[in-house]
Motif scaffolding. Structure first.
Motif, PDB file in Angstrom:
ATOM      1  N   VAL A  31      10.142  12.237 101.035  1.00 56.35           N
ATOM      2  CA  VAL A  31      10.168  13.660 100.719  1.00 56.35           C
ATOM      3  C   VAL A  31      11.609  14.156 100.711  1.00 56.35           C
ATOM      4  O   VAL A  31      12.467  13.639 101.429  1.00 56.35           O
ATOM      5  CB  VAL A  31       9.329  14.498 101.709  1.00 56.35           C
ATOM      6  CG1 VAL A  31       7.866  14.173 101.585  1.00 56.35           C
ATOM      7  CG2 VAL A  31       9.817  14.331 103.128  1.00 56.35           C
ATOM      8  N   THR A  32      11.849  15.147  99.872  1.00 57.67           N
ATOM      9  CA  THR A  32      13.139  15.811  99.789  1.00 57.67           C
ATOM     10  C   THR A  32      12.890  17.298  99.945  1.00 57.67           C
ATOM     11  O   THR A  32      11.952  17.830  99.354  1.00 57.67           O
ATOM     12  CB  THR A  32      13.791  15.551  98.415  1.00 57.67           C
ATOM     13  OG1 THR A  32      13.924  14.149  98.239  1.00 57.67           O
ATOM     14  CG2 THR A  32      15.150  16.210  98.304  1.00 57.67           C
ATOM     15  N   GLY A  33      13.699  17.953 100.744  1.00 56.53           N
ATOM     16  CA  GLY A  33      13.593  19.395 100.894  1.00 56.53           C
ATOM     17  C   GLY A  33      13.009  19.860 102.209  1.00 56.53           C
ATOM     18  O   GLY A  33      12.944  21.061 102.442  1.00 56.53           O
ATOM     19  N   LEU A  34      12.581  18.927 103.077  1.00 57.64           N
ATOM     20  CA  LEU A  34      12.126  19.366 104.396  1.00 57.64           C
ATOM     21  C   LEU A  34      13.307  20.006 105.106  1.00 57.64           C
ATOM     22  O   LEU A  34      14.451  19.565 104.962  1.00 57.64           O
ATOM     23  CB  LEU A  34      11.599  18.198 105.220  1.00 57.64           C
ATOM     24  CG  LEU A  34      10.164  17.781 104.948  1.00 57.64           C
ATOM     25  CD1 LEU A  34       9.778  16.600 105.833  1.00 57.64           C
ATOM     26  CD2 LEU A  34       9.186  18.919 105.151  1.00 57.64           C
ATOM     27  N   ASP A  35      13.053  21.039 105.867  1.00 51.99           N
ATOM     28  CA  ASP A  35      14.115  21.824 106.516  1.00 51.99           C
ATOM     29  C   ASP A  35      15.092  22.378 105.476  1.00 51.99           C
ATOM     30  O   ASP A  35      16.247  22.644 105.777  1.00 51.99           O
ATOM     31  CB  ASP A  35      14.881  20.988 107.551  1.00 51.99           C
ATOM     32  CG  ASP A  35      13.996  20.540 108.688  1.00 51.99           C
ATOM     33  OD1 ASP A  35      13.134  21.338 109.110  1.00 51.99           O
ATOM     34  OD2 ASP A  35      14.164  19.405 109.151  1.00 51.99           O
ATOM     35  N   LEU A  36      14.611  22.511 104.230  1.00 52.18           N
ATOM     36  CA  LEU A  36      15.406  23.022 103.109  1.00 52.18           C
ATOM     37  C   LEU A  36      16.671  22.212 102.863  1.00 52.18           C
ATOM     38  O   LEU A  36      17.668  22.724 102.366  1.00 52.18           O
ATOM     39  CB  LEU A  36      15.718  24.511 103.311  1.00 52.18           C
ATOM     40  CG  LEU A  36      14.479  25.401 103.421  1.00 52.18           C
ATOM     41  CD1 LEU A  36      14.898  26.863 103.615  1.00 52.18           C
ATOM     42  CD2 LEU A  36      13.575  25.270 102.212  1.00 52.18           C
TER      43      LEU A  36
END
Length: 126
Positions: A111-116
């Motif tokens: 995933v990409t974008g966790l915690d922005l």
């Protein structure tokens, strides 16, 4: 040849375990009912402006399966492994970041974008 991406509306502090459960649910045939997440609506509407997924179909469309699978909290895409697909991935990444969405890559189970954070990926593990 194609590859898949799923854009998900999650909260920035979502755990990897919660992320796994959400991905499993999005991949199932039964989708959640309710009001669509405004981030998903904005993402999909902007994506449609440059890369429509409804007829009439353009020969240069990057979508291997159309229309795209859209739920209240996700958009699933099957993208052509080609230069036009590369442009689509760039658009998906830019729009996901703009709308605060997470990108799931099932091929790498990342995933990409966790915690922005959009410059790193996180493996989801098995």
């Amino acid at each position: 040849m194609s590859f898949d991406l799923v854009v998900l509306a999650v909260e920035p502090a979502t755990s990897l375990d919660d992320m796994r459960r959400m991905i499993e649910h999005c991949a199932s045939l039964v989708h959640r009912d309710g009001e669509p997440d405004p981030r998903i609506i904005g993402f999909y509407e902007e994506l449609q402006e440059s890369l429509p997924d409804h007829p009439p179909y353009d020969r240069e469309s990057p979508w291997m399966s159309a229309p795209l699978a859209v739920g209240i909290d996700h958009v699933s895409m099957s993208i052509s492994h080609s230069p036009r697909g590369t442009k689509a991935v760039q658009a998906v990444c830019q729009l996901a970041e703009r709308h605060g969405l997470v990108i799931y890559d099932p091929q790498g189970n990342e995933v990409t974008g966790l915690d922005l954070e959009y410059r790193t990926t996180a493996p989801l593990g098995d």
